[in-house]
Enzyme design. Structure first.
Site, PDB file in Angstrom:
ATOM      1  N   ASP A   1     -27.690  -3.066   8.893  1.00  0.00           N
ATOM      2  CA  ASP A   1     -28.959  -3.551   9.432  1.00  0.00           C
ATOM      3  C   ASP A   1     -29.279  -4.999   9.042  1.00  0.00           C
ATOM      4  O   ASP A   1     -30.287  -5.545   9.477  1.00  0.00           O
ATOM      5  CB  ASP A   1     -30.125  -2.631   9.028  1.00  0.00           C
ATOM      6  CG  ASP A   1     -30.326  -2.557   7.522  1.00  0.00           C
ATOM      7  OD1 ASP A   1     -29.500  -3.124   6.800  1.00  0.00           O
ATOM      8  OD2 ASP A   1     -31.298  -1.918   7.088  1.00  0.00           O
TER       9      ASP A   1
ATOM     10  N   HIS B   1     -38.893  -5.770   2.921  1.00  0.00           N
ATOM     11  CA  HIS B   1     -37.913  -4.787   2.443  1.00  0.00           C
ATOM     12  C   HIS B   1     -36.869  -5.351   1.485  1.00  0.00           C
ATOM     13  O   HIS B   1     -36.196  -4.592   0.782  1.00  0.00           O
ATOM     14  CB  HIS B   1     -37.170  -4.148   3.632  1.00  0.00           C
ATOM     15  CG  HIS B   1     -38.044  -3.346   4.539  1.00  0.00           C
ATOM     16  ND1 HIS B   1     -38.875  -2.353   4.092  1.00  0.00           N
ATOM     17  CD2 HIS B   1     -38.210  -3.406   5.897  1.00  0.00           C
ATOM     18  CE1 HIS B   1     -39.520  -1.829   5.122  1.00  0.00           C
ATOM     19  NE2 HIS B   1     -39.139  -2.449   6.220  1.00  0.00           N
TER      20      HIS B   1
ATOM     21  N   GLY C   1     -33.239  -3.603   5.599  1.00  0.00           N
ATOM     22  CA  GLY C   1     -34.209  -3.438   6.671  1.00  0.00           C
ATOM     23  C   GLY C   1     -34.520  -4.699   7.448  1.00  0.00           C
ATOM     24  O   GLY C   1     -35.699  -5.010   7.713  1.00  0.00           O
TER      25      GLY C   1
ATOM     26  N   HIS D   1     -43.598   0.338   8.825  1.00  0.00           N
ATOM     27  CA  HIS D   1     -42.691   0.765   7.751  1.00  0.00           C
ATOM     28  C   HIS D   1     -43.308   0.470   6.387  1.00  0.00           C
ATOM     29  O   HIS D   1     -43.982  -0.538   6.213  1.00  0.00           O
ATOM     30  CB  HIS D   1     -41.343   0.042   7.868  1.00  0.00           C
ATOM     31  CG  HIS D   1     -40.651   0.259   9.171  1.00  0.00           C
ATOM     32  ND1 HIS D   1     -40.777  -0.633  10.220  1.00  0.00           N
ATOM     33  CD2 HIS D   1     -39.858   1.255   9.594  1.00  0.00           C
ATOM     34  CE1 HIS D   1     -40.060  -0.189  11.252  1.00  0.00           C
ATOM     35  NE2 HIS D   1     -39.501   0.956  10.903  1.00  0.00           N
TER      36      HIS D   1
ATOM     37  N   ASP E   1     -44.975  -3.949  14.415  1.00  0.00           N
ATOM     38  CA  ASP E   1     -44.206  -2.819  14.936  1.00  0.00           C
ATOM     39  C   ASP E   1     -44.965  -1.502  14.947  1.00  0.00           C
ATOM     40  O   ASP E   1     -44.422  -0.474  15.365  1.00  0.00           O
ATOM     41  CB  ASP E   1     -42.875  -2.662  14.188  1.00  0.00           C
ATOM     42  CG  ASP E   1     -43.023  -2.733  12.687  1.00  0.00           C
ATOM     43  OD1 ASP E   1     -44.159  -2.723  12.189  1.00  0.00           O
ATOM     44  OD2 ASP E   1     -41.982  -2.814  11.992  1.00  0.00           O
TER      45      ASP E   1
ATOM     46  N   TYR F   1     -40.706  -5.724  17.235  1.00  0.00           N
ATOM     47  CA  TYR F   1     -39.441  -5.839  17.972  1.00  0.00           C
ATOM     48  C   TYR F   1     -39.633  -5.782  19.477  1.00  0.00           C
ATOM     49  O   TYR F   1     -38.681  -5.909  20.226  1.00  0.00           O
ATOM     50  CB  TYR F   1     -38.474  -4.779  17.449  1.00  0.00           C
ATOM     51  CG  TYR F   1     -38.388  -4.866  15.939  1.00  0.00           C
ATOM     52  CD1 TYR F   1     -37.653  -5.882  15.332  1.00  0.00           C
ATOM     53  CD2 TYR F   1     -39.121  -4.012  15.125  1.00  0.00           C
ATOM     54  CE1 TYR F   1     -37.643  -6.033  13.950  1.00  0.00           C
ATOM     55  CE2 TYR F   1     -39.111  -4.143  13.741  1.00  0.00           C
ATOM     56  CZ  TYR F   1     -38.372  -5.154  13.167  1.00  0.00           C
ATOM     57  OH  TYR F   1     -38.375  -5.298  11.800  1.00  0.00           O
TER      58      TYR F   1
END
Length: 414
Positions: free
Chosen positions: A93, A135, A143, A172, A258, A297
């Protein structure tokens, strides 16, 4: 909010570097272009970003990690991560890209610049939509995050401000920031996020209150498809409690986009009004505030959100119809600022929200002590950027040729 006391961090190099992030290719230009198109930079102070130094990056990251990042100078498209790359989080990722050190130094530098605006008193609210990568860990990318600019900015803020409240609105959990301050009682981390089996990063349960500085991490886990009503209810239940218990000197907000409906990596159902309601409440504390980006995103929706928050901070009402500009076709078919709510059923019940609230309040009283609720909270205000706006007559005669007049860009003197 005094418009003259709002700073917006910008530099051509910063936008170029953020545009190259694999997970959000081209997003930074799209966000900046919409803000420029709405003439918002005429209302706030534009401050030129400077790259972070090696020593700045070491405020959080290890030398071995930074040195490994510097090794990515010329990365081919068919590059296969090595075992060493994977040890530092580069692989699935966090794809390595060329000149990676240049990217992370510019991202971190922008958030440092934003923090400096608060430290020097030239702004009450400082904005860096290119930041917010929550992250990344000391020695590991994770992340989509290659550098934890948030922690580095907080470390700068701590030179002047004794108590920092970090609020994370991303879908998140902000695990990298929370972990960084696991044993530090001068930074309180508060995160509202989706928490479901198998959903990244898998941390952020309501029982996760830090292992060492217990009670100084607060997590409000939400089930899938949470909507504005649920989000604002949860936020309103907690923010005054945290504020009154901790009594921060400065606030850092990660406004990851997000959690907006239809984000490909989200699973929540917020609209712009849900976010703005919460940000408005934060700004009404009148504490110096750093606003950062993060996830997001669906690039068009992220641009809409961060443009709306910028306008909101400056007390500007936007025309709901997006003006024509370079990225205008990306906002079809509606071509408006509106983000439609998710049609899926919100899996959060009122009983669940009240249950989590009760646990959090109990933890706050247990670890931070009893208190009298004395936070000054704003009255409800209608959030609107409709067609009655004075900005309908904004100078959009030739949006294709809109450029930022660099003579108006503020630069720090060493």
């Amino acid at each position: 909010m005094d418009k003259s006391k709002i700073s917006y961090i910008w530099d051509d190099k910063l936008i170029e570097c953020c545009d190259r992030l694999p997970a959000v290719l081209g997003r930074a230009s799209m966000v900046h272009s919409l803000i420029v198109t709405y003439n918002l930079l005429d209302q706030i102070k534009v401050v030129r970003s400077k790259p972070a130094s090696y020593q700045d990056l070491k405020l959080f990251h290890t030398e071995t990690y930074i040195e490994h990042v510097k090794s990515f100078t010329d990365v081919d498209e068919d590059y296969m991560p090595t075992k060493k790359d994977e040890e530092y989080g580069f692989g699935y990722d966090c794809t390595p890209v060329s000149d990676m050190y240049d990217i992370i130094s510019n991202i971190a530098g922008a958030s440092i610049t934003a923090a400096e605006c608060l430290l020097r008193g030239i702004a009450d609210v400082s904005i860096n939509w290119c930041g917010g990568w929550h992250h990344a860990h000391k020695s590991k990318a994770e992340g989509f995050c290659y550098v934890n600019d948030i922690v580095i900015a907080i470390e700068k803020l701590r030179k002047k401000f004794s108590k920092v409240l970090y609020i994370d609105l991303d879908v998140h959990h902000g695990n990298g920031v929370q972990d960084a301050y696991d044993s530090n009682e001068s930074v309180f981390t508060l995160s509202f996020h989706k928490y479901e089996p198998g959903f990244y990063p898998g941390t952020g349960a309501v029982t996760d209150i830090s292992s060492k500085a217990q009670g100084y991490s607060c997590n409000f886990p939400l089930h899938a498809s949470y909507c504005d009503k649920t989000f604002v209810h949860a936020f309103n239940n907690i923010i005054a409690e945290v504020y009154s218990h901790f009594k921060p000197d400065v606030i850092v907000v990660q406004c990851g986009a997000d959690a907006l409906s239809l984000d490909p990596h989200g699973g929540a159902g917020l609209t712009i009004k849900g976010y703005c309601t919460c940000v408005y409440k934060i700004l009404q504390t009148k504490k110096p505030t750093l606003l950062l980006g993060g996830g997001g995103y669906n690039h068009a929706n992220a641009a809409k959100l961060w443009t709306a928050i910028t306008a909101h901070a400056a007390d500007v009402t936007l025309d709901e119809n997006i003006p024509e500009h370079t990225y205008w076709p990306e906002y079809g078919p509606g071509y408006t600022l509106k983000v439609e709510p998710l049609l899926a059923k919100d899996l959060n019940t009122t009983q669940y929200i009240e249950h989590i609230t009760a646990i959090i309040k109990e933890n706050l009283n247990k670890y931070l002590g009893e208190y009298r609720l004395n936070a000054v909270l704003p009255r409800k205000r209608k959030l609107d950027w409709g067609n009655n706006s004075k900005w309908n007559d904004s100078k959009n005669d030739d949006p294709e040729n809109k450029t930022l007049d660099t003579s108006d860009v503020y630069e720090f003197n060493e």
